[in-house]
Design an enzyme around this catalytic site. Structure first.
Site, PDB file in Angstrom:
ATOM      1  N   ASP A  13       4.115   0.293  -3.072  1.00 44.92           N
ATOM      2  CA  ASP A  13       4.408   1.254  -1.993  1.00 44.92           C
ATOM      3  C   ASP A  13       5.897   1.408  -1.707  1.00 44.92           C
ATOM      4  O   ASP A  13       6.296   1.684  -0.574  1.00 44.92           O
ATOM      5  CB  ASP A  13       3.662   0.871  -0.695  1.00 44.92           C
ATOM      6  CG  ASP A  13       2.165   0.769  -0.913  1.00 44.92           C
ATOM      7  OD1 ASP A  13       1.644   1.533  -1.752  1.00 44.92           O
ATOM      8  OD2 ASP A  13       1.525  -0.080  -0.267  1.00 44.92           O
ATOM      9  N   GLN A  46       1.752  -0.046  -8.429  1.00 36.93           N
ATOM     10  CA  GLN A  46       1.925  -1.358  -7.793  1.00 36.93           C
ATOM     11  C   GLN A  46       3.420  -1.754  -7.835  1.00 36.93           C
ATOM     12  O   GLN A  46       4.272  -0.890  -7.849  1.00 36.93           O
ATOM     13  CB  GLN A  46       1.053  -2.440  -8.455  1.00 36.93           C
ATOM     14  CG  GLN A  46      -0.434  -2.268  -8.194  1.00 36.93           C
ATOM     15  CD  GLN A  46      -1.101  -1.183  -9.036  1.00 36.93           C
ATOM     16  OE1 GLN A  46      -1.059  -1.233 -10.239  1.00 36.93           O
ATOM     17  NE2 GLN A  46      -1.732  -0.213  -8.401  1.00 36.93           N
TER      18      GLN A  46
HETATM   19  P1  GDP Z   1       4.267   4.462  -3.723  1.00 31.90           P
HETATM   20  O1  GDP Z   1       2.927   3.845  -3.840  1.00 31.90           O
HETATM   21  O2  GDP Z   1       5.356   3.577  -4.258  1.00 31.90           O
HETATM   22  O3  GDP Z   1       4.342   5.849  -4.301  1.00 31.90           O
HETATM   23  O4  GDP Z   1       4.548   4.595  -2.147  1.00 31.90           O
HETATM   24  P2  GDP Z   1       3.497   5.102  -1.030  1.00 31.90           P
HETATM   25  O5  GDP Z   1       3.337   6.558  -1.142  1.00 31.90           O
HETATM   26  O6  GDP Z   1       2.275   4.260  -1.031  1.00 31.90           O
HETATM   27  O7  GDP Z   1       4.267   4.683   0.289  1.00 31.90           O
HETATM   28  C1  GDP Z   1       5.545   5.150   0.569  1.00 31.90           C
HETATM   29  C2  GDP Z   1       5.498   5.877   1.922  1.00 31.90           C
HETATM   30  O8  GDP Z   1       6.819   6.071   2.380  1.00 31.90           O
HETATM   31  C3  GDP Z   1       4.905   7.270   1.825  1.00 31.90           C
HETATM   32  O9  GDP Z   1       4.274   7.570   3.037  1.00 31.90           O
HETATM   33  C4  GDP Z   1       6.118   8.159   1.618  1.00 31.90           C
HETATM   34  O10 GDP Z   1       5.916   9.494   2.080  1.00 31.90           O
HETATM   35  C5  GDP Z   1       7.130   7.460   2.469  1.00 31.90           C
HETATM   36  N1  GDP Z   1       8.542   7.558   2.026  1.00 31.90           N
HETATM   37  C6  GDP Z   1       9.041   7.582   0.757  1.00 31.90           C
HETATM   38  N2  GDP Z   1      10.390   7.567   0.798  1.00 31.90           N
HETATM   39  C7  GDP Z   1      10.741   7.544   2.108  1.00 31.90           C
HETATM   40  C8  GDP Z   1      11.996   7.475   2.787  1.00 31.90           C
HETATM   41  O11 GDP Z   1      13.071   7.437   2.207  1.00 31.90           O
HETATM   42  N3  GDP Z   1      11.943   7.433   4.158  1.00 31.90           N
HETATM   43  C9  GDP Z   1      10.768   7.451   4.847  1.00 31.90           C
HETATM   44  N4  GDP Z   1      10.832   7.406   6.175  1.00 31.90           N
HETATM   45  N5  GDP Z   1       9.578   7.499   4.235  1.00 31.90           N
HETATM   46  C10 GDP Z   1       9.565   7.532   2.875  1.00 31.90           C
HETATM   47  P1  IMO Z   2       0.945   1.532  -5.345  1.00 34.13           P
HETATM   48  O1  IMO Z   2       0.974   2.054  -6.745  1.00 34.13           O
HETATM   49  C1  IMO Z   2       0.347  -1.878  -2.686  1.00 34.13           C
HETATM   50  C2  IMO Z   2      -2.589  -4.874  -3.910  1.00 34.13           C
HETATM   51  C3  IMO Z   2      -3.836  -4.990  -3.077  1.00 34.13           C
HETATM   52  C4  IMO Z   2      -4.156  -6.453  -3.270  1.00 34.13           C
HETATM   53  C5  IMO Z   2      -3.763  -6.690  -4.726  1.00 34.13           C
HETATM   54  C6  IMO Z   2      -4.928  -6.614  -5.699  1.00 34.13           C
HETATM   55  O2  IMO Z   2       0.523   2.539  -4.338  1.00 34.13           O
HETATM   56  O3  IMO Z   2       2.236   0.851  -5.011  1.00 34.13           O
HETATM   57  P2  IMO Z   2      -6.387  -4.629  -6.706  1.00 34.13           P
HETATM   58  O4  IMO Z   2      -7.169  -3.556  -6.022  1.00 34.13           O
HETATM   59  O5  IMO Z   2      -5.298  -4.113  -7.598  1.00 34.13           O
HETATM   60  O6  IMO Z   2      -7.232  -5.651  -7.379  1.00 34.13           O
HETATM   61  O7  IMO Z   2      -5.661  -5.411  -5.495  1.00 34.13           O
HETATM   62  O8  IMO Z   2      -2.810  -5.700  -5.036  1.00 34.13           O
HETATM   63  N1  IMO Z   2      -2.314  -3.508  -4.418  1.00 34.13           N
HETATM   64  C7  IMO Z   2      -1.357  -2.709  -3.940  1.00 34.13           C
HETATM   65  N2  IMO Z   2      -0.511  -2.878  -2.898  1.00 34.13           N
HETATM   66  N3  IMO Z   2       0.433  -0.765  -3.442  1.00 34.13           N
HETATM   67  C8  IMO Z   2      -0.388  -0.589  -4.495  1.00 34.13           C
HETATM   68  O9  IMO Z   2      -0.249   0.442  -5.362  1.00 34.13           O
HETATM   69  C9  IMO Z   2      -1.360  -1.567  -4.762  1.00 34.13           C
HETATM   70  N4  IMO Z   2      -2.329  -1.702  -5.692  1.00 34.13           N
HETATM   71  C10 IMO Z   2      -2.902  -2.899  -5.471  1.00 34.13           C
HETATM   72  O10 IMO Z   2      -3.593  -4.673  -1.730  1.00 34.13           O
HETATM   73  O11 IMO Z   2      -3.303  -7.236  -2.464  1.00 34.13           O
HETATM   74 MG    MG Z   3       1.282   3.328  -2.643  1.00 33.81          MG
END
Ligand code: GDP
Ligand code: IMO
Ligand code: MG
Length: 423
Positions: free
Chosen positions: A13, A223
């Site tokens: 994330d 991840q």
């Molecule tokens: P990913 O799994 O790595 O693609 O990240 P996620 O989408 O799960 O989580 C990142 C969150 O942060 C999302 O809600 C994005 O819209 C938000 N986000 C990404 N870059 C920024 C930033 O620079 N500032 C803020 N405030 N939010 C961001």
């Molecule tokens: P993105 O791509 C954050 C975490 C789960 C759990 C562990 C194992 O959005 O960054 P799984 O379902 O893979 O067996 O879960 O890994 N996890 C993530 N945490 N972002 C993700 O993906 C994740 N994918 C799995 O919360 O702790």
């Molecule tokens: Mg994510």
């Protein structure tokens, strides 16, 4: 041509989806190489928000090819749902979305096993996303799995029934968990029609030929490196290699083909699910980070655990991934703080260390923090590194000296355009 890589350096994330979407127009192909619907990648542009789970984050860029590599595990039901929502948004993807025949399929019983295994573990559960990821990779390495290419082969139904029967036997060792198998199976078989309507490729040949003909390819990690099956906080990890090495096995490219490696970190740190998190702030400051950063999972909606940035952890994952440049996201989330902190070292076994212990889950690690003055102003409208408040520059430049790799991108908001590129 070389293949460039974007991956998360923390526990997921980090904002990979946003950065891939931004950079995608500089590439011809974006490819996912591991993970599956456990991923939730958020993109924001034109006043809309999109969350992708299986589909690569280049899908909104017209013309660009999006490839789901052999290292991915694919749930056709989740995939179909994503495609329907893309259709609703008017995105034409049919000729631009390719799926590797060697990607493994997540069966309904893989999800059931995931839930049962977690229930069995009780308090020591992984906190998995319950998408069936672990059981599917277990069947892959156990040489029992079903692959995307199998849906075109005769005998597919028998292969499915045999694997399902095995899973039903296995489920007997776990506590009972509610699961509507008949309903899930009906959805699964129906969703295979959508999967079959896409183009299947032998992605190792496809990528090889693309690179040979001068195409620019970007590999999109899911991840984060601390969730890597080998090097993460095992057993609280996912079941794939999330580091750069995963690009080689998950797409079929040789190591010397790897070009830029863009490692993404938040300006602080989060984790969802169980396991070690040395800099976690289980207090009001953590809660402020969660609210300011809207730290709730894009896949499961779970509240993410929050803490300060962890430099020993980042040095470790930069080393593992061969990160050549850094991108920091969510720096704007720190806008309201009068002071911020970064862990520069760990204290354990009575000594100060810059390396991680063998098992971060079992060693009581005390982070050594350094504090920085906050900037307490909005970063909106700033488009250059030089234009950032001095406190932001001091913070980032100091992190660079600890990490040994430059910050080339600074993300100041979730929207596509809120990104500073530093020369
Ligand atoms: P990913 O799994 O790595 O693609 O990240 P996620 O989408 O799960 O989580 C990142 C969150 O942060 C999302 O809600 C994005 O819209 C938000 N986000 C990404 N870059 C920024 C930033 O620079 N500032 C803020 N405030 N939010 C961001
Ligand atoms: P993105 O791509 C954050 C975490 C789960 C759990 C562990 C194992 O959005 O960054 P799984 O379902 O893979 O067996 O879960 O890994 N996890 C993530 N945490 N972002 C993700 O993906 C994740 N994918 C799995 O919360 O702790
Ligand atoms: Mg994510």
């Amino acid at each position: 041509m070389q293949i460039d890589v974007i991956l998360g350096l923390q526990w997921g994330d980090e904002g990979k989806g946003k950065i891939v979407d931004y950079l995608a127009d500089q590439y011809d192909i974006v490819a996912r190489f591991q993970g599956g619907p456990n991923a939730g990648h958020t993109l924001k542009f034109g006043g809309q928000k999109y969350v992708l789970h299986t589909v690569p984050s280049g899908i909104f860029r017209p013309q660009l090819i999006n490839l789901i590599g052999n290292g991915v595990v694919l749930d056709p039901v989740v995939f179909q749902r994503e495609l329907r929502s893309l259709e609703k948004s008017g995105v034409e993807f049919h000729r631009r979305l390719l799926v590797s025949r060697k990607a493994h399929l997540i069966l309904p019983t893989h999800r059931w096993l995931d839930a049962a295994s977690e229930a069995h573990k009780g308090h020591s559960k992984i906190g998995s996303t319950l998408k069936g990821i672990g059981p599917t990779y277990m069947d892959k390495t156990g040489r029992n799995g079903l692959r995307v290419g199998d849906v075109e082969q005769p005998g597919f139904r028998e292969q499915y029934e045999a694997l399902k029967a095995k899973h039903l036997e296995l489920l007997k060792i776990y506590p009972p968990v509610d699961f509507d198998l008949a309903g899930a199976e009906a959805d699964w078989f129906q969703s295979l029609d959508t999967l079959r309507s896409l183009t299947f490729v032998d992605s190792e040949y496809y990528i090889h030929e693309a690179l040979a003909s001068g195409k620019r390819v970007l590999a999109e990690g899911a991840q984060g490196a601390m969730l890597d099956i080998d090097f993460g906080t095992y057993p609280f990890v996912t079941s794939s290699n999330t580091i750069t090495a995963g690009v080689c096995t998950g797409l079929g490219v040789a190591p010397q083909r790897i070009g830029r490696v863009i490692g993404i970190t938040k300006a602080y740190c989060t984790r969802v699910g169980s396991g070690a998190f040395p800099t976690e702030l289980d207090n009001e400051t953590g809660e402020i980070l969660r609210q300011e950063g809207q730290e709730f999972g894009a896949t499961t909606g779970r509240a993410r655990r929050c803490g300060w940035i962890d430099l020993p952890q980042l040095r470790y994952t930069i080393q593992l991934t061969g990160t050549t440049e850094l991108c920091v996201t969510k720096i704007d989330v720190l806008n309201i703080f009068a002071s911020i902190a970064a862990a520069t070292h760990y204290r354990y076994d009575g000594q100060t260390h810059s390396a991680l212990p063998y098992d971060l889950n079992r060693v009581a690690v005390e982070p050594v923090f350094k504090t920085y003055e906050g900037w307490q102003c909005s970063l909106d409208g700033i488009h250059t590194f030089d234009g950032l408040p001095q406190q932001v520059k001091t913070y980032l430049e100091d992190l660079e000296t600890y990490l040994g790799v430059p910050f080339r991108m600074i993300s100041t908001g979730p929207e596509r355009e809120k990104l500073i590129i530093r020369d």
